[in-house]
Design an enzyme around this catalytic site. Structure first.
Site, PDB file in Angstrom:
ATOM      1  CB  SER A  41      33.787   1.335 -17.009  1.00 23.59           C
ATOM      2  OG  SER A  41      33.730   1.576 -15.628  1.00 23.59           O
ATOM      3  CG  HIS A  64      31.133  -2.792 -15.203  1.00 21.19           C
ATOM      4  ND1 HIS A  64      30.319  -1.880 -15.836  1.00 21.19           N
ATOM      5  CD2 HIS A  64      32.261  -2.109 -14.857  1.00 21.19           C
ATOM      6  CE1 HIS A  64      30.918  -0.706 -15.862  1.00 21.19           C
ATOM      7  NE2 HIS A  64      32.102  -0.821 -15.284  1.00 21.19           N
TER       8      HIS A  64
END
Length: 481
Positions: free
Chosen positions: A293, A427
């Protein structure tokens, strides 16, 4: 008295609102975020996870019982002084530091001061210098990389300072302590080296950005180095601009954004490993870097700006990482909810303040992030992306890295490039069943120096029929010798 027509209209509106409220988003779909008008409830067996202010996603499970911090803190470790080595003082050159590729660039042309001709609905030609001359050899490519690095630092990333005049390092237990001095100021920070292999070294290692999203499985024989990048440059929103040890050393008004400051920190880790190889048992020529990320953005920038990194492993870095600004803008203009340049500078301080002048018209930039990736070529790069998280820009990363791959093609090094976009995972939760063998192949080849496994990878589990790689890269790919 309210007419029957008004009552009927009101009931229709309320009924429509009720239908929207009862609609449930499918697994992995968006369920909230700033400006979101779709379903906010998830199907049974999933819950709406707020990834950030702008994007909430339905993921499996029932949700946490208590709020979890998105960016965990790291406990400070004591400094030890078992071994100390000092880098000799050097004269610091002016201007940005550029990547030093293995080919001697010789005499490179000066980079023009202007932005050049805007490029719309396609990506900038890697094989044409800013002055219009063509790249025809590997020596030319080395010069072009220097130019690209300078342009990225000038307009987006901020200036990467040269190597400081003094770097000292000491190692005790699992803690590597690093002290840096420049211009009468000094800072110190530590990293932990874990899972050091037994037996005769030196051994390879992977530098991991932070603990947020640190999910990559590292095989035996490879150490891990935990880098608290937030200690070097904070990333807690706009108010954290200029905060962190990098800015303590260079000043809070330094042009570097957090990504560049972190890359500087990685370089100092490599310096320290070079000084303490006998004590750490780590081979500074066999280093990887990874993060997910926001930290994945840091990983790809570190790989681009630090040529001593052998293997770059960004995971789900999205916009500002493996995605291209122009393609994200194109997606946004086509109604897709992706992070783009205008939003990302509002979220955090990853980029230089200089970038703010260009986010509303990225077509004027003399680069995009396919060229950021190209600073790594022909070194090894394996990009991992998540097709289920639209916010990352699944077309943007697919197109950007598909076009970036052409730079490895020109250098005859396609076996050093991988892009893998899969789904069905949360994620930053690594999908080992889908990407595990690919990751292992890259680590085996480029860190453990063992053969086996395919490292020429470009794939997505989704067909991106609306995007044509060749239309976005109409320039020719030379064969560079």
């Amino acid at each position: 008295m309210v007419s029957q027509t008004v009552v009927s209209s009101l009931l229709v509106v309320l009924g429509a609102a009720g239908v929207r409220a009862q609609q449930r988003q499918s697994l992995w779909g968006q369920c909230g975020g700033s400006g979101w008008s779709g379903p906010t409830l998830c199907v049974d067996g999933a819950w709406c996870n707020p990834q950030n202010q702008w994007y909430h996603q339905c993921i499996p499970g029932s949700g946490p019982t208590t709020a979890q911090p998105q960016v965990p803190t790291t406990t400070a470790r004591p400094t030890t002084t078992l071994v100390t080595s000092v880098v000799s003082s050097t004269t610091s050159p002016s201007g940005p530091v550029v990547t030093n590729p293995p080919v001697n660039p010789g005499t490179c042309p000066n980079t023009p001061s202007g932005l050049g001709t805007p490029v719309a609905n396609q990506l900038n030609d890697p094989f044409t210098f800013h002055n219009g001359n063509k790249v025809t050899s590997k020596a030319d490519w080395a010069c072009r990389q220097r130019e690209i690095s300078e342009l990225l630092q000038r307009y987006e990333l901020g200036t990467l300072p040269p190597k400081p005049s003094s770097v000292t390092a000491s190692f005790s237990g699992s803690t590597l302590s690093i002290s840096v001095s420049e211009g009468g100021k000094s800072i110190s920070f530590t990293v932990s080296i874990n899972n050091r292999p037994s037996g005769a070294g030196p051994h390879p290692a992977i530098i991991n950005f932070g603990t947020f999203g640190a999910s990559l499985p590292v095989p035996a024989g490879v150490a891990t180095i935990n880098f608290n990048n937030d200690d070097i440059a904070q990333q807690q929103g706009g108010s954290s601009r200029g905060r962190g040890k990098f800015y303590d050393l260079y000043g809070s008004s330094h042009s570097a954004g957090a990504l560049t400051a972190w890359a500087w920190g990685v370089s100092r880790i490599v310096d320290a490993l070079e000084l303490t190889q006998a004590q750490t048992g780590i081979d500074p020529t066999r280093l990887g870097v990874t993060g997910c990320s926001r930290n994945g953005k840091g990983a790809i920038v570190a790989g681009a700006l630090e040529p001593r990194i052998a293997l770059t492993l960004p995971q789900e870095s999205g916009a500002g990482g493996s995605g291209c600004w122009r393609i994200a803008t194109w997606q946004k203009n086509n109604g897709q909810n992706v992070q783009d340049s205008t939003q990302i500078v509002q979220e955090n301080v990853w980029f230089s303040p200089n970038f703010n002048s260009y986010v509303n018209n990225v077509n004027q930039l003399p680069f995009d992030h396919h060229l950021l990736a190209g600073l790594i070529a022909p070194r090894a790069l394996y990009v991992m992306e998540n097709v289920d998280m639209e916010w990352l820009g699944k077309i943007s990363t697919y197109g950007c890295m598909g076009i970036a791959r052409k730079q490895w093609e020109a250098l005859g090094a396609l076996d050093n490039f991988g892009y893998s976009q899969v789904g069905g995972n949360s994620h930053c939760s690594f999908p080992s069943s889908q990407q595990g063998s690919e990751l292992n192949a890259f680590i085996e080849k480029f860190l453990l120096k063992r053969s086996g496994g395919n490292t020429n990878i470009f794939r997505s589990t989704q067909t991106h029929s609306s995007f044509n790689l060749n239309n976005w890269s109409p320039w020719a790919v030379p064969s560079l010798n």
